[in-house]
Design an enzyme around this catalytic site. Structure first.
Site, PDB file in Angstrom:
ATOM      1  N   ASP A  15       7.795 -20.052 -26.231  1.00 53.17           N
ATOM      2  CA  ASP A  15       7.117 -21.306 -25.854  1.00 53.17           C
ATOM      3  C   ASP A  15       5.869 -21.087 -24.999  1.00 53.17           C
ATOM      4  O   ASP A  15       5.732 -21.696 -23.915  1.00 53.17           O
ATOM      5  CB  ASP A  15       8.072 -22.209 -25.045  1.00 53.17           C
ATOM      6  N   GLU A 222       8.401 -31.556 -31.654  1.00 56.19           N
ATOM      7  CA  GLU A 222       8.317 -31.057 -30.267  1.00 56.19           C
ATOM      8  C   GLU A 222       7.093 -30.151 -30.147  1.00 56.19           C
ATOM      9  O   GLU A 222       6.323 -30.006 -31.079  1.00 56.19           O
ATOM     10  CB  GLU A 222       9.589 -30.288 -29.881  1.00 56.19           C
TER      11      GLU A 222
END
Ligand code: FUB
Length: 325
Positions: A15, A222
């Protein structure tokens, strides 16, 4: 740089949020580890408990690990699961924004501050008022305004909210209804709170209609990220269960945005997540995959490769590792 490069082969990092501060690249990843929690659709296996920061002087050069910069044990309101974070700089202070479940297992977004990009970061006593869900990405518009993009489905809990209010139970829209939108909100001047109610960031199709919930190859799931290129705003995101990084362009940080295409096809591992940044005249896609862990989706490894635009400003699609198995 020709081939994609794994940046932290000695540990599992995912991420990435990436920024250029003081002429260097700073990477703010999630820190995966083997917690032994079984994999489920709620993402309980992503049980991260601290953050590291990394920096690089050059894209091909060494990667410096600045160590643990924030730990759940130091966050007063912490429950569990430190997911994707981002960092922003304003007036001599660096602000680390992070999603974390509170003691009632609800995701909130917190802030921690430092006077150095590499931390350590001191967390505030409470999460941001009115915050919910996951994956904050903070964009500096260069005019004094900073905008936070956030939200994530399934384990990210976005489906539990409508009009910024928690519902009794989480419901996904039907396939022929508009998809759930990521959220965008302007931050207060002190960078510590929302300056307004979060708004829907609408992604339109080629006919000007909002993408539908059943448009699984294109709709938001997301991993929000925002950057600008040649005066246009590029909003990029993951489609989650269809494992793509896609993008849409617009003329204002609030949108609306029009869907443009795929940046990264699926990688090995369930999740895909990225950051796009310009550094020393070239553009890069930071992302992760689960190749080094042998496909364990909760043990992801940080990567970077070059990103290119065509003459019209379209991003050229990059092939993820899932297509290369
Ligand atoms: O790392 C946990 C979650 O997985 C992130 O918040 C999502 O974007 C996905 O990458």
């Amino acid at each position: 740089m020709k081939e994609p490069r794994y940046l932290v082969p000695e540990d599992y990092m995912a991420d990435p949020a990436v920024h250029v501060f003081n002429g260097k690249l700073y990477i703010y990843p999630s820190h995966d580890w083997e917690s032994g929690i079984p994999e489920n659709d709620n993402g309980d296996h992503f049980n991260m408990k601290d953050y590291h920061v990394f920096s690089m002087d050059d894209i091909d050069g060494p990667v410096t690990d600045h160590g643990v910069v924030l730990d759940t044990k130091d966050i007063p309101w912490a429950g569990r699961q430190l997911w994707d974070s981002d960092c922003a700089y304003k007036d001599g202070t660096y602000y680390l924004y992070f999603p974390l479940k509170d003691k009632t297992d609800i995701f909130r977004i917190g802030v921690a501050v430092s006077h150095r990009p590499e931390g350590p970061f001191i967390p505030r006593e409470f999460p941001i008022r009115g915050s919910y869900s996951i994956d904050p990405a903070v964009f500096d518009d260069g005019d004094g305004n900073f905008y936070m993009y956030f939200g994530g489905l399934w384990g990210g809990q976005l489906q539990r909210y409508r009009n910024n209010k928690a519902q009794e139970c989480g419901v996904l829209p039907a396939d022929d209804e508009p998809a759930l939108c990521p959220k965008v909100v302007r931050l207060t001047g002190d960078m510590l709170e929302f300056a307004e109610e979060p708004r829907d960031l609408v992604v339109l199709d080629e006919n000007g209609h909002p993408l539908l919930a059943g448009d699984n190859q294109r709709r938001f799931f997301e991993a929000s990220w925002m950057h600008t290129y040649n005066g246009k705003y590029y909003f990029s995101y993951s489609t989650g269960d269809t494992h793509r990084i896609c993008y849409a362009t617009g003329d204002h940080p609030y949108g609306p945005f029009t869907y443009q295409g795929v940046i990264l096809t699926p990688v090995v591992g369930w999740t895909t997540h990225h950051a796009i940044v310009e550094f020393k005249g070239k553009w890069y896609l930071f992302h992760h995959d689960s190749v080094p862990s042998g496909g364990k989706t909760w043990l992801r490894s940080l990567k970077v490769c070059e990103l290119e635009y065509d003459e019209a400003g379209h991003i050229r699609t990059i092939e993820g590792t899932a297509g290369k198995e």
